[in-house]
Design a protein around this motif. Structure first.
Motif, PDB file in Angstrom:
ATOM      1  N   GLY A 115      -2.220  -3.703  51.639  1.00 16.11           N
ATOM      2  CA  GLY A 115      -3.262  -3.159  50.775  1.00 16.11           C
ATOM      3  C   GLY A 115      -4.390  -4.131  50.503  1.00 16.11           C
ATOM      4  O   GLY A 115      -5.280  -3.835  49.717  1.00 16.11           O
ATOM      5  N   LEU A 132     -16.762   1.798  53.888  1.00 17.76           N
ATOM      6  CA  LEU A 132     -16.396   2.367  52.590  1.00 17.76           C
ATOM      7  C   LEU A 132     -17.441   3.361  52.105  1.00 17.76           C
ATOM      8  O   LEU A 132     -17.111   4.378  51.481  1.00 17.76           O
ATOM      9  CB  LEU A 132     -16.215   1.240  51.567  1.00 17.76           C
ATOM     10  CG  LEU A 132     -15.011   0.318  51.801  1.00 17.76           C
ATOM     11  CD1 LEU A 132     -15.063  -0.876  50.854  1.00 17.76           C
ATOM     12  CD2 LEU A 132     -13.702   1.071  51.628  1.00 17.76           C
ATOM     13  N   SER A 217     -10.787   3.421  43.670  1.00 20.84           N
ATOM     14  CA  SER A 217      -9.569   3.262  44.464  1.00 20.84           C
ATOM     15  C   SER A 217      -9.589   2.019  45.348  1.00 20.84           C
ATOM     16  O   SER A 217      -8.523   1.535  45.744  1.00 20.84           O
ATOM     17  CB  SER A 217      -9.347   4.495  45.349  1.00 20.84           C
ATOM     18  OG  SER A 217     -10.431   4.669  46.245  1.00 20.84           O
ATOM     19  N   THR A 218     -10.771   1.509  45.650  1.00 26.23           N
ATOM     20  CA  THR A 218     -10.895   0.329  46.505  1.00 26.23           C
ATOM     21  C   THR A 218     -11.939  -0.605  45.918  1.00 26.23           C
ATOM     22  O   THR A 218     -13.017  -0.158  45.526  1.00 26.23           O
ATOM     23  CB  THR A 218     -11.308   0.715  47.939  1.00 26.23           C
ATOM     24  OG1 THR A 218     -10.361   1.635  48.469  1.00 26.23           O
ATOM     25  CG2 THR A 218     -11.374  -0.517  48.835  1.00 26.23           C
ATOM     26  N   CYS A 234     -10.965  -7.329  50.038  1.00 25.22           N
ATOM     27  CA  CYS A 234     -10.981  -5.877  49.851  1.00 25.22           C
ATOM     28  C   CYS A 234      -9.559  -5.450  49.506  1.00 25.22           C
ATOM     29  O   CYS A 234      -8.614  -5.740  50.246  1.00 25.22           O
ATOM     30  CB  CYS A 234     -11.464  -5.178  51.120  1.00 25.22           C
ATOM     31  SG  CYS A 234     -11.468  -3.369  51.009  1.00 25.22           S
ATOM     32  N   THR A 235      -9.393  -4.787  48.378  1.00 27.47           N
ATOM     33  CA  THR A 235      -8.052  -4.404  47.941  1.00 27.47           C
ATOM     34  C   THR A 235      -8.018  -2.969  47.440  1.00 27.47           C
ATOM     35  O   THR A 235      -8.996  -2.477  46.855  1.00 27.47           O
ATOM     36  CB  THR A 235      -7.555  -5.338  46.820  1.00 27.47           C
ATOM     37  OG1 THR A 235      -6.258  -4.900  46.388  1.00 27.47           O
ATOM     38  CG2 THR A 235      -8.501  -5.332  45.629  1.00 27.47           C
ATOM     39  N   SER A 236      -6.901  -2.322  47.687  1.00 28.73           N
ATOM     40  CA  SER A 236      -6.656  -0.969  47.170  1.00 28.73           C
ATOM     41  C   SER A 236      -5.434  -0.938  46.262  1.00 28.73           C
ATOM     42  O   SER A 236      -4.917   0.138  45.949  1.00 28.73           O
ATOM     43  CB  SER A 236      -6.458   0.008  48.342  1.00 28.73           C
ATOM     44  OG  SER A 236      -7.594   0.073  49.162  1.00 28.73           O
ATOM     45  N   GLU A 237      -4.968  -2.118  45.843  1.00 24.17           N
ATOM     46  CA  GLU A 237      -3.811  -2.171  44.961  1.00 24.17           C
ATOM     47  C   GLU A 237      -4.191  -1.605  43.588  1.00 24.17           C
ATOM     48  O   GLU A 237      -5.120  -2.101  42.943  1.00 24.17           O
ATOM     49  CB  GLU A 237      -3.317  -3.603  44.847  1.00 24.17           C
ATOM     50  CG  GLU A 237      -2.780  -4.142  46.167  1.00 24.17           C
ATOM     51  CD  GLU A 237      -2.109  -5.490  46.008  1.00 24.17           C
ATOM     52  OE1 GLU A 237      -2.004  -5.963  44.861  1.00 24.17           O
ATOM     53  OE2 GLU A 237      -1.698  -6.067  47.024  1.00 24.17           O
ATOM     54  N   VAL A 241      -7.330  -2.822  40.996  1.00 22.56           N
ATOM     55  CA  VAL A 241      -8.511  -1.954  40.896  1.00 22.56           C
ATOM     56  C   VAL A 241      -8.685  -1.455  39.464  1.00 22.56           C
ATOM     57  O   VAL A 241      -9.800  -1.436  38.929  1.00 22.56           O
ATOM     58  CB  VAL A 241      -8.398  -0.770  41.873  1.00 22.56           C
ATOM     59  CG1 VAL A 241      -9.557   0.200  41.674  1.00 22.56           C
ATOM     60  CG2 VAL A 241      -8.391  -1.270  43.322  1.00 22.56           C
TER      61      VAL A 241
END
Length: 330
Positions: A115, A132, A217-218, A234-237, A241
């Motif tokens: 993620g 994105l 979300s990101t 870049c994270t989607s955790e 977030v």
């Protein structure tokens, strides 16, 4: 009518005439269709290539049209074969791309892991932001500290922001008060341009580190806030977030809409930026350090302090500090 089957208008007209009069030659076709001989012969060549004409057994040396049922069946079968060939090529290309991506993933430093994705260098960051942006559906939250933004950064952001706004995406951006500095006219113009397209822009004297949050979300944040050229994460955790969104909302609530910019008339009380400047200087920071924290130039710090001293009728900064405290401005 038959262009989708590879037959242009002239060739179709010649084919129709030959079906109506199989005995006619080139001269008759030219006369009936009012076409030059070269155009008719080119159409005959095209019809022959598509197997809509074949040699006549009754009149050796001449061509006759095949029946529409047989001819169109041949054209359809040819297109089906071509489509099948193209599908095989596409499948082979997909397999090759998958293999290539697998190989590149072994050597790339920005390969997503759990993620998270490290983006090393400005080009990698720009590619990710473009990716994105194309997937955006509702909202972007942006914090842009440091006052004046680089011309290259503004140029790279303009098409992405414009595309998002025109698709109805909500853009909320917080700049540092330093964009009002005389050294940051391009950044201020950019902020006003974005607001003119429907973006929501606010400014604040002190900001958290740079961040971009896409559709909640990101998130994209710098690896090193002091050197954004070093790369980004870049994270989607969800936990990370959510924390960044909460920090943004807290900063947004205390920021000032750019539409409410000061018009140059000296207010009777301190602005948020002036109050923060005095607070920083009162802690012992130098003009240089305070300017860096506020994202403005040292010249602006000194100009603001000179204006405050004039309003307070103070002969020194020390006296200005005393008078500020007496008025309850801090």
């Amino acid at each position: 009518m038959l262009e989708l089957l590879g037959l242009d208008a002239t060739a179709e007209a010649v084919y129709r005439e030959m079906l109506a009069d199989p005995e006619g030659g080139v001269a008759e076709l030219c006369e009936r269709l009012s076409l030059p001989e070269a155009a008719v012969r080119a159409a005959l060549d095209q019809l022959a290539d598509l197997t809509l004409l074949r040699s006549s057994r009754e009149r050796p040396g001449s061509l006759r049209p095949v029946s529409p049922e047989r001819g169109l069946e041949i054209l359809l079968r040819r297109q089906e074969e071509e489509l099948a060939r193209r599908q095989q090529e596409v499948a082979a290309s997909k397999a090759a791309v998958a293999r290539a991506l697998g190989e590149y993933a072994k050597v790339r430093a920005d390969t997503p892991v759990g993620g998270r994705e490290r983006l090393l260098g400005l080009d990698a960051i720009q590619d990710k932001l473009e990716e994105l942006t194309t997937r955006l559906t509702s909202e972007v939250l942006a914090v842009m500290p440091g006052g004046a933004q680089s011309a290259a950064s503004l140029a790279a952001s303009r098409p992405l922001d414009e595309d998002a706004l025109r698709r109805g995406v909500r853009l909320r951006t917080i700049y540092q008060d330093g964009i009002h500095d005389a050294d940051a006219p391009e950044t201020l113009d950019y902020a006003r341009w974005m607001a003119g397209l429907g973006g929501e822009v606010r400014t604040a004297p002190v900001l958290p580190p740079r961040m971009l949050v896409f559709d909640r979300s990101t998130a994209v944040v710098p690896i090193d806030p002091e050197n954004t050229r070093a790369g980004a994460l870049c994270t989607s955790e969800p936990g990370i977030v959510a924390s960044l969104v909460a920090l943004f909302e807290q900063t947004w609530e205390t920021a000032v809409p750019i539409a409410d910019d000061r018009d140059g008339v000296a207010p009777l009380t301190l602005t948020t930026g002036e109050r923060e400047l005095l607070r920083l200087l009162s802690t012992g920071l130098t003009d240089d350090a305070a300017a860096k924290r506020l994202g403005i130039s040292v010249r602006t710090v000194r100009r603001q302090m000179a204006a405050l001293m004039e309003r307070l009728d103070a002969a020194s900064r020390f006296e200005a500090g005393l008078k500020t405290a007496r008025r309850g401005w801090l």
